[in-house]
Design an enzyme around this catalytic site. Structure first.
Site, PDB file in Angstrom:
ATOM      1  N   ASP A 285     -10.327  -1.148  -0.655  1.00  0.00           N
ATOM      2  CA  ASP A 285      -9.740  -0.372  -1.695  1.00  0.00           C
ATOM      3  C   ASP A 285      -9.881   0.955  -0.801  1.00  0.00           C
ATOM      4  O   ASP A 285     -11.112   1.622  -0.868  1.00  0.00           O
ATOM      5  CB  ASP A 285     -10.532  -0.465  -3.073  1.00  0.00           C
ATOM      6  CG  ASP A 285     -10.097   0.652  -4.000  1.00  0.00           C
ATOM      7  OD1 ASP A 285      -9.438   1.371  -3.485  1.00  0.00           O
ATOM      8  OD2 ASP A 285     -10.544   0.298  -5.203  1.00  0.00           O
TER       9      ASP A 285
ATOM     10  N   PHE B 172     -16.150   0.785  -8.053  1.00  0.00           N
ATOM     11  CA  PHE B 172     -15.040   1.528  -8.833  1.00  0.00           C
ATOM     12  C   PHE B 172     -13.686   1.076  -8.360  1.00  0.00           C
ATOM     13  O   PHE B 172     -13.287   1.556  -7.400  1.00  0.00           O
ATOM     14  CB  PHE B 172     -15.276   3.005  -9.209  1.00  0.00           C
ATOM     15  CG  PHE B 172     -14.348   3.549 -10.036  1.00  0.00           C
ATOM     16  CD1 PHE B 172     -14.500   3.359 -11.199  1.00  0.00           C
ATOM     17  CD2 PHE B 172     -12.997   3.791  -9.562  1.00  0.00           C
ATOM     18  CE1 PHE B 172     -13.705   3.868 -12.258  1.00  0.00           C
ATOM     19  CE2 PHE B 172     -11.993   4.461 -10.635  1.00  0.00           C
ATOM     20  CZ  PHE B 172     -12.430   4.219 -12.021  1.00  0.00           C
TER      21      PHE B 172
ATOM     22  N   LYS C 236      -3.987   7.700  -5.240  1.00  0.00           N
ATOM     23  CA  LYS C 236      -4.340   9.045  -5.014  1.00  0.00           C
ATOM     24  C   LYS C 236      -3.653   9.878  -4.191  1.00  0.00           C
ATOM     25  O   LYS C 236      -2.612  10.354  -4.625  1.00  0.00           O
ATOM     26  CB  LYS C 236      -5.936   8.975  -5.013  1.00  0.00           C
ATOM     27  CG  LYS C 236      -6.784   8.529  -5.983  1.00  0.00           C
ATOM     28  CD  LYS C 236      -8.014   8.758  -6.136  1.00  0.00           C
ATOM     29  CE  LYS C 236      -8.697   8.722  -7.613  1.00  0.00           C
ATOM     30  NZ  LYS C 236      -9.568   7.435  -7.773  1.00  0.00           N
TER      31      LYS C 236
HETATM   32  C1  LIG Z   1      -9.571   6.355  -8.290  1.00  0.00           C
HETATM   33  C2  LIG Z   1      -9.915   5.004  -8.054  1.00  0.00           C
HETATM   34  C3  LIG Z   1      -9.107   3.828  -8.601  1.00  0.00           C
HETATM   35  C4  LIG Z   1      -8.183   3.987  -9.575  1.00  0.00           C
HETATM   36  O1  LIG Z   1      -7.207   4.627  -9.553  1.00  0.00           O
HETATM   37  P1  LIG Z   1      -6.380   5.130 -10.915  1.00  0.00           P
HETATM   38  O2  LIG Z   1      -5.206   5.911 -10.155  1.00  0.00           O
HETATM   39  O3  LIG Z   1      -7.322   6.041 -11.686  1.00  0.00           O
HETATM   40  O4  LIG Z   1      -6.073   4.126 -11.599  1.00  0.00           O
HETATM   41  C5  LIG Z   1      -9.429   2.759  -7.574  1.00  0.00           C
HETATM   42  N1  LIG Z   1     -10.270   2.495  -6.759  1.00  0.00           N
HETATM   43  C6  LIG Z   1     -10.998   3.424  -6.138  1.00  0.00           C
HETATM   44  C7  LIG Z   1     -11.958   3.469  -5.062  1.00  0.00           C
HETATM   45  C8  LIG Z   1     -10.746   4.960  -6.738  1.00  0.00           C
HETATM   46  O5  LIG Z   1     -11.487   5.834  -6.363  1.00  0.00           O
END
Ligand SMILES: *Cc1c(COP(=O)(O)O)cnc(C)c1O
Length: 404
Positions: free
Chosen positions: A226, A141, A255
């Site tokens: 990420d 994700f 985040k």
């Molecule tokens: C939440 C998330 C994203 C995307 O972040 P948004 O602020 O919702 O665009 C990307 N990578 C990971 C691992 C995430 O948990």
């Protein structure tokens, strides 16, 4: 006063149904607790998908935001502002990298990492134009943009949003061998979540990140981590990669970097990588704005003390010990995670994750299912040990009730 049911009905009537929220309408929050419009208290065990690692209304973060709100909120990057230097230096310091590039949402930071890796591939590695490929993982994700969903293996996230962006190779998560097999001379990056949050808090085998690091180094390929959900204290370290002593070429952050106040994301990398971006080649109107930087600067200061990392480690020990004791009984099939972050698989014959989440809510615990019958527990790191164990007790009772 408008009732909960009315507010939910009005919300649903005039908004796209791209989420399926639990039937609660939140009015205020402090620390690990939120209060709904009827005055009922709930323990937040989701933390805005780890955006609220430092708690709701963290005094230090709110104070920084308040001070900034009264003075200067937006300039655009057409000008410098007085919070930017501290932000760039602070985040470079926290990541140990030469430079940073701020954006707003996580998906934008992921897009930034992809663009930087491709440009680095053409300009530094010497990959023939438009031939670059990036290796990504099954069940990843990374966000919701058209390029990112192009390499999602989740049908909901992916299907009917084509045509898709080419240039990605999807391999099995947790297998360094699969990465090695997928590599070729045109591979510019391997992008990986150190722990897959949305997939159900999947922790890869020990040594996996280290092996990816080695493969990337040997083949002149960038390792992109990420850390949007796994980073900034959640796992008991500043970054989840720290657990294996691994330093990626590119950190992708978001985040919790926004302190639960504003969206703030960024990538961090060394000059030989991020230096490929020149004026006009990438940007964002809101990226690195004064309010975002002031908030992020407070977050970075908090992280520099190490207090939250230590607390997540300590409370995580308590949480995982308690959860381990439940595994294989009480309808709890499996438990995974690290630090103050757990994925709890409930026996799917007992209940769906959704049913468990709804039952938990009725008992005053807010948690969300990920896929199927997995419940994700990721409370703000400010949670007390007593509240944490109470939340686990509620989960045990709920599963017992639903199973009985
Ligand atoms: C939440 C998330 C994203 C995307 O972040 P948004 O602020 O919702 O665009 C990307 N990578 C990971 C691992 C995430 O948990």
């Amino acid at each position: 006063m408008t009732t909960t049911a009315e507010l939910i009905e009005l919300s649903e009537r005039r908004s796209a149904h791209n989420y399926h929220p639990l039937p609660i309408v939140i009015h205020e929050a402090q620390g690990a607790w939120v209060v709904d419009v009827e005055g009922k208290r709930y323990l937040d065990c989701l933390s805005g998908y780890s955006s609220l690692n430092f708690g709701h209304g963290n005094p230090k973060i709110i104070e920084a935001a308040r001070e900034q709100l009264g003075r200067l909120t937006l300039t655009s990057r057409a000008f410098f502002h007085d919070q930017f230097a501290a932000f760039a230096a602070g985040l470079a310091g926290l990541t140990g990298k030469d430079m940073v590039l701020p954006m707003n949402t996580g998906a934008e930071a992921v897009e930034t990492a992809i663009k930087v890796a491709r440009k680095w591939g053409y300009q530094v590695k010497g990959v023939p134009r438009d031939q670059a490929n990036i290796i990504v993982m099954e069940d990843n994700f990374h966000g919701r943009t058209t390029t990112i969903v192009s390499f999602s293996t989740d049908p909901d996230a992916h299907d009917d949003f084509g045509p898709y962006t080419p240039g990605f190779r999807i391999v099995k998560y947790g297998s360094a061998e699969a990465v090695r097999e997928a590599l070729d001379a045109n591979t510019v990056a391997v992008m990986v979540e150190p722990i897959q949050g949305e997939a159900g808090v999947l922790v890869p085998p020990d040594g996996y990140l280290r092996q990816i690091r080695e493969i990337c180094t040997e083949n002149n390929v960038l390792m992109i981590a990420d850390e949007i959900q796994s980073g900034l204290g959640r796992t008991g370290d500043t970054f989840a990669c720290d657990h294996e002593g691994v330093v990626p070429d590119v950190y992708v952050l978001g985040k919790a970097l926004g302190g639960g106040v504003v969206p703030v994301s960024a990538i961090a990398a060394d000059e030989n990588v991020l230096g490929v971006i020149k004026p006009g080649q990438h940007g964002s109107t809101f990226g690195g704005n004064p309010l975002a930087c002031a908030v992020a600067n407070a977050v970075i200061e908090i992280l520099n003390t190490g207090e939250y990392q230590a607390r997540a480690r300590e409370l995580g020990g308590v949480l995982h010990e308690r959860l381990r004791g439940l595994t294989g009984q009480n309808g709890v099939v499996a438990v995974r995670g690290r630090g103050l972050w757990a994925g709890v698989d409930i026996d799917p014959s007992i209940a769906t994750g959704r049913e468990v989440s709804e039952a938990l809510m009725r008992r005053g615990v807010l948690a969300k299912d990920t896929h199927g019958s997995t419940i994700r527990l990721a409370p703000p790191i400010v949670i007390s040990e007593e509240d944490l164990l109470w939340a686990v007790d509620q989960l045990v009772d709920v599963v017992g009730e639903l199973g009985g």
